[in-house]
Design a protein around this motif. Sequence first.
Motif, PDB file in Angstrom:
ATOM      1  N   ARG A  51      45.212 -18.652  46.519  1.00  0.00           N
ATOM      2  CA  ARG A  51      45.275 -18.231  45.111  1.00  0.00           C
ATOM      3  C   ARG A  51      43.880 -18.178  44.491  1.00  0.00           C
ATOM      4  NH1 ARG A  51      49.806 -21.587  45.141  1.00  0.00           N
ATOM      5  NH2 ARG A  51      48.582 -23.266  44.216  1.00  0.00           N
TER       6      ARG A  51
ATOM      7  N   LEU B  59      65.120 -13.931  40.228  1.00  0.00           N
ATOM      8  CA  LEU B  59      64.290 -15.129  40.335  1.00  0.00           C
ATOM      9  C   LEU B  59      63.051 -14.843  41.184  1.00  0.00           C
ATOM     10  CD1 LEU B  59      63.853 -18.130  39.772  1.00  0.00           C
ATOM     11  CD2 LEU B  59      65.253 -18.614  41.790  1.00  0.00           C
ATOM     12  N   TYR B  60      63.241 -14.173  42.298  1.00  0.00           N
ATOM     13  CA  TYR B  60      62.123 -13.834  43.175  1.00  0.00           C
ATOM     14  C   TYR B  60      61.100 -12.987  42.427  1.00  0.00           C
ATOM     15  CZ  TYR B  60      59.533 -11.941  47.130  1.00  0.00           C
ATOM     16  OH  TYR B  60      58.536 -11.578  47.991  1.00  0.00           O
TER      17      TYR B  60
ATOM     18  N   ALA C  78      60.669 -12.719  39.173  1.00  0.00           N
ATOM     19  CA  ALA C  78      60.035 -13.527  38.122  1.00  0.00           C
ATOM     20  C   ALA C  78      58.934 -14.406  38.712  1.00  0.00           C
ATOM     21  CB  ALA C  78      61.075 -14.385  37.406  1.00  0.00           C
ATOM     22  N   ASN C  79      59.194 -15.001  39.862  1.00  0.00           N
ATOM     23  CA  ASN C  79      58.183 -15.851  40.512  1.00  0.00           C
ATOM     24  C   ASN C  79      56.979 -15.038  40.976  1.00  0.00           C
ATOM     25  OD1 ASN C  79      59.584 -18.234  40.118  1.00  0.00           O
ATOM     26  ND2 ASN C  79      60.625 -18.120  42.080  1.00  0.00           N
ATOM     27  N   LYS C  80      57.220 -13.837  41.505  1.00  0.00           N
ATOM     28  CA  LYS C  80      56.115 -12.983  41.941  1.00  0.00           C
ATOM     29  C   LYS C  80      55.298 -12.518  40.741  1.00  0.00           C
ATOM     30  CE  LYS C  80      56.770 -13.903  45.760  1.00  0.00           C
ATOM     31  NZ  LYS C  80      55.872 -14.914  46.238  1.00  0.00           N
ATOM     32  N   SER C  81      55.959 -12.204  39.639  1.00  0.00           N
ATOM     33  CA  SER C  81      55.241 -11.789  38.432  1.00  0.00           C
ATOM     34  C   SER C  81      54.361 -12.926  37.923  1.00  0.00           C
ATOM     35  CB  SER C  81      56.227 -11.359  37.343  1.00  0.00           C
ATOM     36  OG  SER C  81      56.871 -10.170  37.725  1.00  0.00           O
ATOM     37  N   LYS C  82      54.884 -14.139  37.936  1.00  0.00           N
ATOM     38  CA  LYS C  82      54.101 -15.296  37.501  1.00  0.00           C
ATOM     39  C   LYS C  82      52.910 -15.514  38.439  1.00  0.00           C
ATOM     40  CE  LYS C  82      54.282 -20.263  36.577  1.00  0.00           C
ATOM     41  NZ  LYS C  82      52.964 -20.467  37.163  1.00  0.00           N
ATOM     42  N   ALA C  83      53.154 -15.388  39.733  1.00  0.00           N
ATOM     43  CA  ALA C  83      52.069 -15.567  40.702  1.00  0.00           C
ATOM     44  C   ALA C  83      50.977 -14.525  40.484  1.00  0.00           C
ATOM     45  CB  ALA C  83      52.617 -15.487  42.124  1.00  0.00           C
TER      46      ALA C  83
ATOM     47  N   ASP D  30      48.978 -15.456  37.401  1.00  0.00           N
ATOM     48  CA  ASP D  30      48.144 -16.633  37.665  1.00  0.00           C
ATOM     49  C   ASP D  30      46.825 -16.291  38.352  1.00  0.00           C
ATOM     50  OD1 ASP D  30      50.061 -18.208  36.481  1.00  0.00           O
ATOM     51  OD2 ASP D  30      50.836 -19.034  38.368  1.00  0.00           O
TER      52      ASP D  30
END
Length: 128
Positions: A38, A71-72, A74-79, A82
Amino acid sequence: MYNIGFYLRDSTMPLAEVLLNPPGAKIIDGRRHARELRDSLRIKASELLAKFGAPPKLTVVLVGDDAASRLYVANKSKACRDVGIESVVVELPVSTPLDTLLAVIEVQNRDPSVHGILVQLPLPGTCR
C-alpha cells in the motif's frame, strides 16, 4: 526417519516443528507485506498525480444487488482511496442486458481519465 504425508523427519525433530515449518516453507508477515505494498502504491499514485495532474482512476461496474459483491466493491473503493487512486462505481440494475453492459464498458474504455475497468462478478443471467 518418519514419513508424515510427504514430509520426512527424524525422531529428534518435534512433530509440531515439521508441521508448522515444513521444509522449503517460508513464513511471511502478510500484514507487513500488505502495508508495504500500500505504501508503494501510494507513492506511485502520488507520482502519477504530480506528473499528469490527475490521479489514476479505476471504474468498477456492478450489475445487480449481490451483497457479497457490494461489500467487495466497497472494500476495493476504500483501498483505492487509501492509496490515492480515484474509484468510481457504476451501478446497473439486475435486469441489465448484455448489450447495455458492453455499452457501459465501451464508454468507460473511451474515457481517457479511466485507467482501469473492473466488472464485478458474478453477473446476473441477463448479462450472459
